[in-house]
Design a protein around this motif. Structure first.
Motif, PDB file in Angstrom:
ATOM      1  N   GLU A 264       0.552  -1.321  -0.210  1.00  0.00           N
ATOM      2  CA  GLU A 264       0.387   0.163  -0.196  1.00  0.00           C
ATOM      3  C   GLU A 264       0.998   1.604  -0.083  1.00  0.00           C
ATOM      4  N   ARG A 265       1.913   1.204   0.700  1.00  0.00           N
ATOM      5  CA  ARG A 265       2.799   2.081   0.763  1.00  0.00           C
ATOM      6  C   ARG A 265       3.491   2.623  -0.530  1.00  0.00           C
ATOM      7  N   GLU A 266       4.088   1.117  -0.693  1.00  0.00           N
ATOM      8  CA  GLU A 266       4.497   1.673  -2.016  1.00  0.00           C
ATOM      9  C   GLU A 266       3.621   2.521  -3.880  1.00  0.00           C
ATOM     10  N   ARG A 267       2.593   1.136  -3.173  1.00  0.00           N
ATOM     11  CA  ARG A 267       1.739   2.098  -4.129  1.00  0.00           C
ATOM     12  C   ARG A 267       1.344   3.451  -4.142  1.00  0.00           C
ATOM     13  N   ALA A 268       1.132   4.301  -2.870  1.00  0.00           N
ATOM     14  CA  ALA A 268       1.165   5.305  -2.738  1.00  0.00           C
ATOM     15  C   ALA A 268       2.389   5.903  -3.207  1.00  0.00           C
ATOM     16  N   LEU A 269       3.608   6.172  -3.135  1.00  0.00           N
ATOM     17  CA  LEU A 269       4.547   6.631  -3.177  1.00  0.00           C
ATOM     18  C   LEU A 269       4.516   6.652  -4.883  1.00  0.00           C
ATOM     19  N   ILE A 270       4.021   5.406  -5.969  1.00  0.00           N
ATOM     20  CA  ILE A 270       3.833   5.301  -6.836  1.00  0.00           C
ATOM     21  C   ILE A 270       3.206   6.439  -7.875  1.00  0.00           C
ATOM     22  N   MET A 271       1.865   6.779  -7.003  1.00  0.00           N
ATOM     23  CA  MET A 271       1.541   7.382  -8.091  1.00  0.00           C
ATOM     24  C   MET A 271       1.170   8.838  -7.719  1.00  0.00           C
ATOM     25  N   ALA A 272       2.515   9.309  -6.559  1.00  0.00           N
ATOM     26  CA  ALA A 272       2.291  10.603  -5.849  1.00  0.00           C
ATOM     27  C   ALA A 272       2.735  11.057  -6.760  1.00  0.00           C
ATOM     28  N   ASP A 273       4.115   9.995  -7.397  1.00  0.00           N
ATOM     29  CA  ASP A 273       5.185  10.449  -8.176  1.00  0.00           C
ATOM     30  C   ASP A 273       4.956  10.480  -9.456  1.00  0.00           C
ATOM     31  N   ASN A 274       4.119   9.979  -9.743  1.00  0.00           N
ATOM     32  CA  ASN A 274       4.000   9.858 -11.364  1.00  0.00           C
ATOM     33  C   ASN A 274       2.597  10.397 -11.787  1.00  0.00           C
ATOM     34  N   GLY A 275       2.226  10.905 -11.360  1.00  0.00           N
ATOM     35  CA  GLY A 275       0.848  12.284 -10.966  1.00  0.00           C
ATOM     36  C   GLY A 275      -0.569  11.245 -11.094  1.00  0.00           C
ATOM     37  N   SER A 276      -1.153  10.287 -10.872  1.00  0.00           N
ATOM     38  CA  SER A 276      -1.900   9.361 -10.489  1.00  0.00           C
ATOM     39  C   SER A 276      -3.123   9.715  -9.110  1.00  0.00           C
ATOM     40  N   ALA A 277      -1.765  10.695  -8.940  1.00  0.00           N
ATOM     41  CA  ALA A 277      -2.628  11.554  -7.035  1.00  0.00           C
ATOM     42  C   ALA A 277      -1.335  12.317  -6.684  1.00  0.00           C
ATOM     43  N   PRO A 278      -0.859  14.040  -6.908  1.00  0.00           N
ATOM     44  CA  PRO A 278      -0.536  14.395  -6.914  1.00  0.00           C
ATOM     45  C   PRO A 278      -0.327  15.045  -4.950  1.00  0.00           C
ATOM     46  N   ILE A 279      -1.363  14.967  -5.010  1.00  0.00           N
ATOM     47  CA  ILE A 279      -1.360  15.547  -3.213  1.00  0.00           C
ATOM     48  C   ILE A 279      -1.014  13.848  -2.365  1.00  0.00           C
ATOM     49  N   LEU A 280      -0.123  14.036  -1.744  1.00  0.00           N
ATOM     50  CA  LEU A 280       0.209  13.021  -0.717  1.00  0.00           C
ATOM     51  C   LEU A 280      -0.127  13.250   0.393  1.00  0.00           C
ATOM     52  N   VAL A 281      -1.092  13.180   1.388  1.00  0.00           N
ATOM     53  CA  VAL A 281      -1.487  12.954   2.808  1.00  0.00           C
ATOM     54  C   VAL A 281      -1.153  11.826   3.416  1.00  0.00           C
TER      55      VAL A 281
END
Length: 436
Positions: A264-281
């Motif tokens: 789950e942590r890996e997916r969050a970082l991947i999506m924050a970094d690749n533009g899919s979820a640019p807001i990381l809480v």
């Protein structure tokens, strides 16, 4: 490895055309005991990698070097750098949350370099999946963070099993209060860049009219220009609440804290970094060791608990010479700590013309390195299946048994239909959209 060969590999595979002053200073040192003091984002990983590889003897049997880092994320990021610089030597990452059986199988062929968290490395040593370790070089990366996380005893037990290396390198983002009692650093040379030029950061206060800051956070996010943003909170429960509330309002957010499992942590970082979820809480777990490119804004939803937390949170932006914006949301009567110096008050009354948005959608593919799948394989597969231009495919991340590909949001739906039943390297794979 020869110095010229190392520098050539770093230049070709990591795109580094010239070394910065820190890296030059470390590369020039021949000290058997070296302490590197430098802030986050200064290029410490490249610096100690150069020094480590230069001191490795290709004729040395067994594990040649061991790097110990305090977090899973830091281990994987270091391993990515070292693998590219050290080819054709074998580099192996060992960390909690990673499949132990896969790690044990990988150890059937002795790696040249091990990058590990202290707990997982000790686990392999105690279970006998690692033989006698007598590396030529050991690196203790982010030693101050390791102490902060309570890893002193584990590191002491691990290091005592590593024999007598020819070279010991210790790195820290802050000056050492005390050197480790389990490593001989007598007469160590110190390369001190801890007081280097401060990053180009603008700090603004955002006044919340209510004690609950969430609506102020929403207005602030609506007023910010498009770009990666990290919202820091102090507790996991708060992170969950803020994240869920932002998602309900349609913000492209991801969640990151220590209570999530590794995938789950890996997916969050991947999506924050690749533009899919640019807001990381995120909690302060994200304040160090993350390699997110070009973070534009840092938001302190909760006040940092210490000056160190303030510094490390802000260190996620304005990296590698870029500038960044920091926002501190304050509730009525909330006192600002002395270590927070504000440049200006922020006006969030007007929404931005270019609001933060998700430019990509992340696709999940149930095959990875262990199935002999590469980034090139995935790019070719998606481009061919969807008849896409290469620019429609963004960052591709390949893990052991899974891969993630960022694709243009406008083509994600049709691309999913196009790949149904289509094999990847003669292998049936499942492709789906990753939900943040």
């Amino acid at each position: 490895m020869t110095e010229n060969r190392i520098l050539e590999a770093v230049g070709k595979r990591l795109g580094i055309e010239s070394l910065n002053p820190l890296q030059l200073a470390v590369n020039a040192s021949t000290a058997s005991r070296l302490i590197i003091l430098a802030p986050t984002g200064s290029g410490k990983t490249i610096a100690f990698t150069l020094a480590m590889l230069r001191d490795i003897d290709s004729h040395h049997t067994g594990v040649k070097a061991v790097v110990i880092a305090p977090s899973r994320e830091l281990v994987t990021q270091i391993a990515d750098v070292v693998r590219q610089a050290a080819l054709p030597m074998k580099t192996l990452a060992l960390y909690g949350g990673h499949n132990f059986v896969d790690e044990r199988n990988s150890l059937s062929v002795t790696p040249d370099i091990i990058i590990a968290t202290p707990g997982r490395l000790l686990d392999h040593i105690n279970r006998g999946t690692l033989g006698v370790l007598e590396p030529e070089v050991i690196v203790l990366d982010e030693y101050d963070k390791a102490l902060e996380l309570g890893f002193h005893d584990e590191m002491r037990r691990v290091v005592r099993r590593l024999g007598h290396p020819r070279r010991t390198i210790l790195t820290s983002a802050t000056p050492l209060v005390a050197t480790p009692d389990f490593v001989d650093l007598t007469g160590a040379e110190t390369v001190d860049f801890s007081d280097t030029t401060q990053p180009d950061i603008s700090v603004a206060r955002v006044l919340s009219p209510e004690r609950d800051k969430f609506e102020t956070l929403v207005k602030l996010l609506e007023a910010l220009p498009d770009g990666k943003t990290i919202v820091f909170v102090n507790h996991r429960e708060s992170a969950e609440r803020v994240y869920n509330s932002l998602r309900r309002k349609g913000f492209p957010a991801a969640l990151y804290h220590g209570g999530l499992d590794q995938s789950e942590r890996e997916r969050a970082l991947i999506m924050a970094d690749n533009g899919s979820a640019p807001i990381l809480v995120a909690t302060d777990l994200a304040s160090r060791g993350l390699d997110l490119d070009s973070v534009r804004s840092i938001i302190h939803y909760h006040m940092p608990v210490s000056a160190e937390a303030w510094t490390h949170r802000n260190g996620r932006t304005a990296r590698a010479g870029a500038s960044g914006d920091v926002y501190v949301i304050t509730a009525p009567d909330e006192k600002m700590p002395d270590y927070i110096i504000v440049d200006r008050e922020s006006d969030i009354s007007k929404p931005s013309d270019q609001r933060i948005r998700a430019s990509r959608t992340t696709l999940y593919i149930d095959a990875g390195k262990k199935e002999k799948i590469s980034r090139g394989d995935i790019a070719g597969y998606l481009i061919a299946a969807g008849n896409l231009a290469p620019e429609a495919i963004g960052r591709i991340t390949v893990k052991d048994h899974a891969s993630y590909a960022a694709v243009d949001r406008n083509v994600a739906g049709t691309l999913l239909e196009a790949v149904k039943g289509r094999k990847l390297k003669n292998r049936r794979v499942r492709v789906s959209v990753v939900k943040a």
